[in-house]
Scaffold this motif. Structure first.
Motif, PDB file in Angstrom:
ATOM      1  N   VAL A 159       1.069   6.046  11.599  1.00 44.32           N
ATOM      2  CA  VAL A 159       2.046   5.496  10.763  1.00 44.32           C
ATOM      3  C   VAL A 159       1.623   4.130  10.132  1.00 44.32           C
ATOM      4  N   THR A 160       1.693   3.682   9.003  1.00 48.78           N
ATOM      5  CA  THR A 160       1.216   2.567   8.467  1.00 48.78           C
ATOM      6  C   THR A 160       2.177   1.383   8.859  1.00 48.78           C
ATOM      7  N   ALA A 161       1.342   0.450   9.664  1.00 48.96           N
ATOM      8  CA  ALA A 161       2.217  -0.649  10.294  1.00 48.96           C
ATOM      9  C   ALA A 161       2.105  -1.958   9.542  1.00 48.96           C
ATOM     10  N   GLY A 162       1.125  -2.014   8.306  1.00 45.35           N
ATOM     11  CA  GLY A 162       0.922  -2.928   7.652  1.00 45.35           C
ATOM     12  C   GLY A 162      -0.408  -3.054   6.818  1.00 45.35           C
ATOM     13  N   PRO A 163      -0.899  -3.812   5.866  1.00 41.50           N
ATOM     14  CA  PRO A 163       0.256  -4.837   5.582  1.00 41.50           C
ATOM     15  C   PRO A 163       1.049  -4.165   4.563  1.00 41.50           C
ATOM     16  N   GLY A 164       1.980  -4.852   4.012  1.00 43.17           N
ATOM     17  CA  GLY A 164       3.056  -4.279   2.847  1.00 43.17           C
ATOM     18  C   GLY A 164       4.358  -4.927   3.090  1.00 43.17           C
ATOM     19  N   LEU A 165       5.245  -4.572   2.290  1.00 46.97           N
ATOM     20  CA  LEU A 165       6.611  -4.949   2.320  1.00 46.97           C
ATOM     21  C   LEU A 165       7.201  -4.635   3.870  1.00 46.97           C
ATOM     22  N   ALA A 166       7.689  -5.727   4.390  1.00 50.67           N
ATOM     23  CA  ALA A 166       8.463  -5.687   5.904  1.00 50.67           C
ATOM     24  C   ALA A 166       9.450  -4.419   5.912  1.00 50.67           C
ATOM     25  N   GLY A 167      10.345  -4.491   4.966  1.00 54.63           N
ATOM     26  CA  GLY A 167      11.399  -3.615   5.136  1.00 54.63           C
ATOM     27  C   GLY A 167      11.005  -2.107   5.007  1.00 54.63           C
ATOM     28  N   ALA A 216      -0.617   2.984  15.461  1.00 54.60           N
ATOM     29  CA  ALA A 216      -0.456   2.097  14.355  1.00 54.60           C
ATOM     30  C   ALA A 216      -1.566   2.132  13.398  1.00 54.60           C
ATOM     31  N   VAL A 217      -1.242   2.393  12.050  1.00 52.20           N
ATOM     32  CA  VAL A 217      -2.572   2.106  11.069  1.00 52.20           C
ATOM     33  C   VAL A 217      -2.558   0.873  10.114  1.00 52.20           C
ATOM     34  N   ASN A 218      -3.742   0.520   9.924  1.00 55.11           N
ATOM     35  CA  ASN A 218      -3.696  -0.583   8.780  1.00 55.11           C
ATOM     36  C   ASN A 218      -4.018   0.287   7.473  1.00 55.11           C
ATOM     37  N   HIS A 219      -3.204  -0.194   6.758  1.00 58.82           N
ATOM     38  CA  HIS A 219      -3.343   0.417   5.399  1.00 58.82           C
ATOM     39  C   HIS A 219      -4.472   0.327   4.323  1.00 58.82           C
ATOM     40  N   LEU A 220      -4.973  -0.889   4.770  1.00 60.61           N
ATOM     41  CA  LEU A 220      -6.598  -1.152   4.122  1.00 60.61           C
ATOM     42  C   LEU A 220      -7.484  -0.415   4.763  1.00 60.61           C
ATOM     43  N   HIS A 235     -18.156  -0.224   9.351  1.00 62.97           N
ATOM     44  CA  HIS A 235     -19.129  -0.130  10.294  1.00 62.97           C
ATOM     45  C   HIS A 235     -18.831   1.172  11.197  1.00 62.97           C
ATOM     46  N   SER A 236     -17.551   1.430  11.434  1.00 64.52           N
ATOM     47  CA  SER A 236     -16.990   2.479  12.336  1.00 64.52           C
ATOM     48  C   SER A 236     -15.491   2.471  11.977  1.00 64.52           C
ATOM     49  N   PRO A 237     -14.811   3.287  12.418  1.00 62.46           N
ATOM     50  CA  PRO A 237     -13.420   3.467  12.223  1.00 62.46           C
ATOM     51  C   PRO A 237     -12.624   2.565  12.594  1.00 62.46           C
ATOM     52  N   ILE A 238     -13.078   1.483  13.544  1.00 64.10           N
ATOM     53  CA  ILE A 238     -12.645   0.188  13.952  1.00 64.10           C
ATOM     54  C   ILE A 238     -13.275  -1.154  13.511  1.00 64.10           C
ATOM     55  N   GLU A 239     -14.353  -1.115  13.146  1.00 63.73           N
ATOM     56  CA  GLU A 239     -15.148  -2.292  12.694  1.00 63.73           C
ATOM     57  C   GLU A 239     -15.241  -2.432  11.141  1.00 63.73           C
ATOM     58  N   PHE A 240     -14.708  -3.506  10.708  1.00 62.75           N
ATOM     59  CA  PHE A 240     -14.781  -3.827   9.159  1.00 62.75           C
ATOM     60  C   PHE A 240     -15.140  -5.228   9.251  1.00 62.75           C
ATOM     61  N   TYR A 241     -16.181  -5.413   8.317  1.00 63.86           N
ATOM     62  CA  TYR A 241     -16.600  -6.728   8.141  1.00 63.86           C
ATOM     63  C   TYR A 241     -16.285  -6.953   6.476  1.00 63.86           C
ATOM     64  N   LEU A 242     -15.472  -7.863   6.453  1.00 67.64           N
ATOM     65  CA  LEU A 242     -14.969  -8.437   5.110  1.00 67.64           C
ATOM     66  C   LEU A 242     -15.932  -9.456   4.386  1.00 67.64           C
ATOM     67  N   ARG A 251       1.495  -9.166   7.009  1.00 71.44           N
ATOM     68  CA  ARG A 251       0.252  -9.546   6.785  1.00 71.44           C
ATOM     69  C   ARG A 251      -0.859  -9.160   7.755  1.00 71.44           C
ATOM     70  N   TRP A 252      -1.775  -8.360   7.309  1.00 71.89           N
ATOM     71  CA  TRP A 252      -2.711  -7.863   8.394  1.00 71.89           C
ATOM     72  C   TRP A 252      -3.999  -7.435   7.599  1.00 71.89           C
ATOM     73  N   PRO A 253      -5.002  -8.637   7.990  1.00 68.39           N
ATOM     74  CA  PRO A 253      -6.166  -8.480   7.282  1.00 68.39           C
ATOM     75  C   PRO A 253      -7.235  -7.010   7.726  1.00 68.39           C
ATOM     76  N   ILE A 254      -7.888  -6.636   6.878  1.00 66.97           N
ATOM     77  CA  ILE A 254      -8.698  -5.362   6.996  1.00 66.97           C
ATOM     78  C   ILE A 254      -9.676  -5.619   8.373  1.00 66.97           C
ATOM     79  N   SER A 255     -10.173  -6.822   8.642  1.00 69.77           N
ATOM     80  CA  SER A 255     -11.213  -6.946   9.620  1.00 69.77           C
ATOM     81  C   SER A 255     -10.294  -7.815  10.785  1.00 69.77           C
ATOM     82  N   VAL A 256     -10.015  -7.403  11.779  1.00 70.78           N
ATOM     83  CA  VAL A 256      -9.131  -7.830  12.730  1.00 70.78           C
ATOM     84  C   VAL A 256     -10.215  -8.411  14.141  1.00 70.78           C
TER      85      VAL A 256
END
Ligand code: KG4
Ligand code: ZN
Length: 344
Positions: free
Chosen positions: A84-92, A114-118, A152-159, A339-344
């Motif tokens: 499920v998309t947990a962010g980023p996006g409209l809170a409601g 929980a999935v990051n939309h970006l 870099h992988s399904p969980i590593e993103f370098y912005l 708010r949830w940046p792609i690289s966390v």
């Protein structure tokens, strides 16, 4: 050859104005089906009204899931996991989707991610192209984001670069609104641009600096100024010329950033593949411009079909399957992140 066992994941997406669910078989990389409800009620307002959006998601999600299960014939017990998309996006909207997904997860006793939309936008090309391997470059252009990312992988993103102000999609939507096109305006601008002359309206190419960042608010202002200084009722020809010139400026701005990237890439680093994703990547003109650019660098350029560029449930289901495969533990203990940046 023995049949490979299916691994079916459910994806739920409610981060903006599209209510979307999908079932994906991760083992064969097939989308069994996706169901999307596009909320038309925002048209009258020329943009997404958050409260209307969340009410729309609450109304349509249960029906969409039932339709999805009925039309695919997938039994609930055959689902391996849920994203499920947990962010980023409209809170409601995010809250509605996450509460619904948690309910489904409990009632079916299936794990939830929980999935990051970006991240989901950047990974969905792997669902469409089995030859796409890490690491690759992702150019993600949507209604709210412009990102230049190494995946870099399904969980590593370098912005490496991001939008400093209006995203490309937002710029198109706002100008489309002034031209009287329906919201979101990207597809209508693309259609009009086919009949226009890209050299007819002198618009600036944004951000010709050495960075990998993007900025489209100056381009938007220049286009709006041109509209204000033109006659009150624009002919279709003039609208088409503006749309073509706008697309040209956006394309050239992205090409400049790709050139900047390759100019600074150390010789020993070889980038083999790049993807274009997010709603704006549906645009065939931009796809062609970027393909020509990546051909110069001998980089394979891959872009998902438009239905997986714009918001969809398949990318969320696929992301859950990739998280599962790399050992990310499922969890019920998460909140939404507007708010949830792609690289966390
Ligand atoms: O990824 P997306 O569906 O939603 C967000 O996460 O924002 O992207 C929506 C954006 C909108 O700005 C829309 O106008 C744009 O994608 N878009 C397009 C096209 N189709 C959708 N932009 C240019 N050309 C298109 N054909
Ligand atoms: Zn999106």
């Amino acid at each position: 050859m023995a049949n490979v066992k299916s691994r079916i994941f459910l994806g739920i997406e409610t981060s903006c104005d599209d209510t979307a669910v999908a079932l994906v078989d991760a083992s064969s990389r097939t989308v069994l089906r996706q169901c999307i409800h596009q909320q038309m009620e925002h048209q009258a307002f020329g943009g997404v009204v958050p409260d209307l959006a969340s009410r729309g998601h609450a109304k349509h999600l249960p029906k969409l899931l039932n339709t999805l299960l009925r039309e695919t014939g997938v039994a609930k017990e055959d689902i391996e996991g849920i994203g499920v998309t947990a962010g980023p996006g409209l809170a409601g909207g995010l809250l509605v989707g996450v509460m619904f997904a948690k309910g489904v997860s409990i009632s079916l006793q299936k794990p939830l991610w929980a999935v990051n939309h970006l991240q989901a936008h950047s990974l969905v090309p792997r669902l469409c192209f089995s030859q796409l391997e890490f690491p690759y470059l992702a150019l993600l252009f949507s209604g709210g984001h412009c990102e230049f990312v190494i995946v870099h992988s399904p969980i590593e993103f370098y912005l490496l670069g991001y939008g400093l102000d209006d995203a490309a999609g937002e710029c198109l939507d706002k100008i489309g609104r002034r031209l009287g096109f329906s919201f979101p305006a990207g597809a209508a601008i693309e259609a009009a641009a086919k009949m226009g002359d890209a050299s007819a309206v002198p618009l600036p190419i944004p951000m010709r600096d050495r960075s990998l960042n993007f900025s489209f608010s100056g381009l938007k202002s220049a286009a709006l100024r041109w509209i204000n200084e033109s006659e009150k009722v624009l002919s279709f020809e003039k609208k088409a010329n503006l749309c073509a010139s706008l697309q040209y400026a956006i394309g050239q701005s992205i090409v400049k950033k790709i050139d900047n990237f390759f100019d600074t890439l150390p010789e020993h680093v070889k980038l083999k593949q790049a993807v274009f994703c997010g709603g704006v990547a549906s645009n065939q003109y931009l796809r062609d411009v970027l393909k020509t650019c990546f051909d110069r660098y001998e980089v394979e350029f891959l872009t998902p079909p438009p239905k997986y560029c714009t918001d969809n449930g398949a990318m969320i289901a696929w992301n859950a399957s990739e998280k599962c495969d790399v050992g990310v533990p499922p969890s019920m203990n998460f909140s939404i992140k507007a708010r949830w940046p792609i690289s966390v």
